[in-house]
Design a protein around this motif. Structure first.
Motif, PDB file in Angstrom:
ATOM      1  N   PRO A  87      45.440  47.075  48.291  1.00  0.00           N
ATOM      2  CA  PRO A  87      44.651  46.212  47.480  1.00  0.00           C
ATOM      3  C   PRO A  87      44.803  44.903  47.600  1.00  0.00           C
ATOM      4  N   MET A  88      46.034  44.165  47.926  1.00  0.00           N
ATOM      5  CA  MET A  88      46.329  42.907  48.111  1.00  0.00           C
ATOM      6  C   MET A  88      45.398  42.394  49.026  1.00  0.00           C
ATOM      7  N   MET A  91      41.482  42.215  47.806  1.00  0.00           N
ATOM      8  CA  MET A  91      41.364  41.090  47.018  1.00  0.00           C
ATOM      9  C   MET A  91      41.418  39.821  47.909  1.00  0.00           C
ATOM     10  N   CYS A  94      38.020  39.411  49.633  1.00  0.00           N
ATOM     11  CA  CYS A  94      36.931  39.125  48.612  1.00  0.00           C
ATOM     12  C   CYS A  94      37.064  37.528  48.359  1.00  0.00           C
ATOM     13  N   LEU A 126      42.382  36.894  41.480  1.00  0.00           N
ATOM     14  CA  LEU A 126      41.972  38.384  42.154  1.00  0.00           C
ATOM     15  C   LEU A 126      43.514  38.732  42.708  1.00  0.00           C
ATOM     16  N   ALA A 130      45.401  42.455  41.998  1.00  0.00           N
ATOM     17  CA  ALA A 130      45.832  43.492  42.947  1.00  0.00           C
ATOM     18  C   ALA A 130      47.344  43.635  42.871  1.00  0.00           C
TER      19      ALA A 130
END
Length: 398
Positions: A87-88, A91, A94, A126, A130
């Motif tokens: 997830p890190m 993000m 993104c 973000l 995350a």
């Protein structure tokens, strides 16, 4: 075998940079997309500034392809907790895309610093979303664990500060790419040492593309139409990448790397030069009641140029200073507390700053004396002319 997943993408990043950047230069010259020349800029000729357009696609594509291949072929055990780390990185991608779009718009048509500031805060949020945030100061200021309501705002502030510090230091050929390249190389090596392979992979891919860009940015001046700037597209995305790597290393999370007492000092030692320089400039502007975000010529590289150093000498001096702080902090945290190391960093920075100011003032004094001597010679020559030709009533205007 693990080092192959670092070496191969690193070499591919260099190769892709050597292929893509010349095409970007060709397009910028055909479309007349040049960096404007003004009194604040060091350069005095038209130079394209879209070199940073190559960074994010190479970073994201090489990172994604390498990770997918490693997991599909399964010839290396990365030993990470995927649900914690992935997830890190999602993000991160993104945030890079958002800054990439804002940066291109700014390089092409210009974007207000207020909107850029809003975008920077957005992408900084973000990371905590995350699960990536500064949760431990490791005894710095005698603080260890940070609660979430302090750690998250601190993380957002740190990300915005780092992005702007990297962006503002980009005022000299090779300086921004050199500083970020050194920082990525140091952090990548440390991540590899702690077997945080995906973080190390991102760091080495970024280093690879920066090597290619550094060549065109610094040595392209000797070849016609082979020189390019990175622009805000490059500096903002590089700042965001450095913020991600530094906070990931500083975070007390065993899913990323083993616990280390000096992690936060070592992580941010790669950013001491740009962050301290921006802090100094902002303080001086505030003290003199000047606009805080108005560009000027008070940064460290401007001081070195005024002291008489050439562009390349000033650039190499600042990169050498950054390397010194990295090596100094990595060694010293093994023997003394984080508080003492940070105190020594401040003392050394002030010593360097005073030294730079001394040479700048000395240069100014020498130029002032030279101007006075030149003016005196001009006056004496005029007087001799009056005596020789008998000219009277001549008014000398300075």
């Amino acid at each position: 075998m693990e080092f192959l997943i670092l070496l191969v993408p690193f070499l591919i990043a260099i190769l892709l940079g050597k292929i893509i950047i010349p095409y970007i230069m060709l397009i910028t010259y055909r479309k007349r997309l040049f960096d404007p020349v003004d009194a604040r800029k060091v350069h005095q000729s038209i130079i394209p500034r879209l070199g940073g357009v190559a960074f994010v696609p190479i970073q994201c594509c090489l990172l994604a392809i390498t990770v997918v291949l490693v997991y599909k072929i399964n010839f290396i055990n990365l030993g990470i907790v995927t649900w914690e780390v992935f997830p890190m990185f999602i993000m991160l991608i993104c945030g890079l895309v958002i800054l990439y779009i804002i940066g291109i718009a700014d390089d092409l048509i210009g974007v207000s610093y207020k909107w850029k500031f809003v975008a920077q805060i957005l992408v900084a949020c973000l990371f905590p979303l995350a699960g990536l945030w500064i949760n431990d100061l490791y005894g710095l200021l005698f603080i260890t664990y940070l609660p979430i309501w302090i750690g998250i705002p601190l993380t957002i502030f740190a990300v915005v500060l780092i992005i702007n510090a990297i962006n503002l230091i980009d005022g000299l050929d090779g300086l921004c790419s050199g500083l970020v390249g050194v920082g990525c190389l140091v952090l990548g090596t440390l991540f590899a040492y702690y077997q945080a392979w995906i973080h190390a992979l991102l760091a080495f891919i970024t280093t690879g593309i920066l090597i290619s860009f550094f060549y065109y940015n610094v040595f392209g001046a000797s070849k016609r139409r082979r020189r390019i700037f990175m622009g805000d597209t490059g500096s903002m995305t590089l700042g965001y990448t450095m913020a991600f790597l530094a906070i990931s290393f500083a975070m007390n999370n065993k899913s990323i790397k083993p616990f280390s007492e000096g992690a936060i000092v070592v992580a941010f030692s790669t950013l001491i030069v740009p962050v301290f320089d921006v802090a100094r400039v902002i303080f001086i502007r505030w003290y003199k009641k000047l606009p805080l975000f108005k560009a000027d010529r008070s940064h460290l590289h401007h001081k070195l140029l005024r002291a008489g150093l050439s562009h390349k000498s000033a650039m190499m001096s600042i990169i050498g200073l950054s390397l010194f702080f990295c090596a100094f902090n990595i060694i010293m945290v093994q023997f003394i507390s984080n508080n003492v190391v940070v105190l020594l960093d401040f003392i050394l920075w002030f010593a360097f700053t005073l030294t730079f100011n001394y040479f700048v003032n000395k240069k100014k004094s020498a130029l002032g004396v030279q101007e006075m001597l030149t003016e005196h010679v001009k006056v004496e020559n005029v007087k001799e002319t009056e005596v020789k030709f008998g000219v009277k009533n001549i008014t000398i205007k300075s």
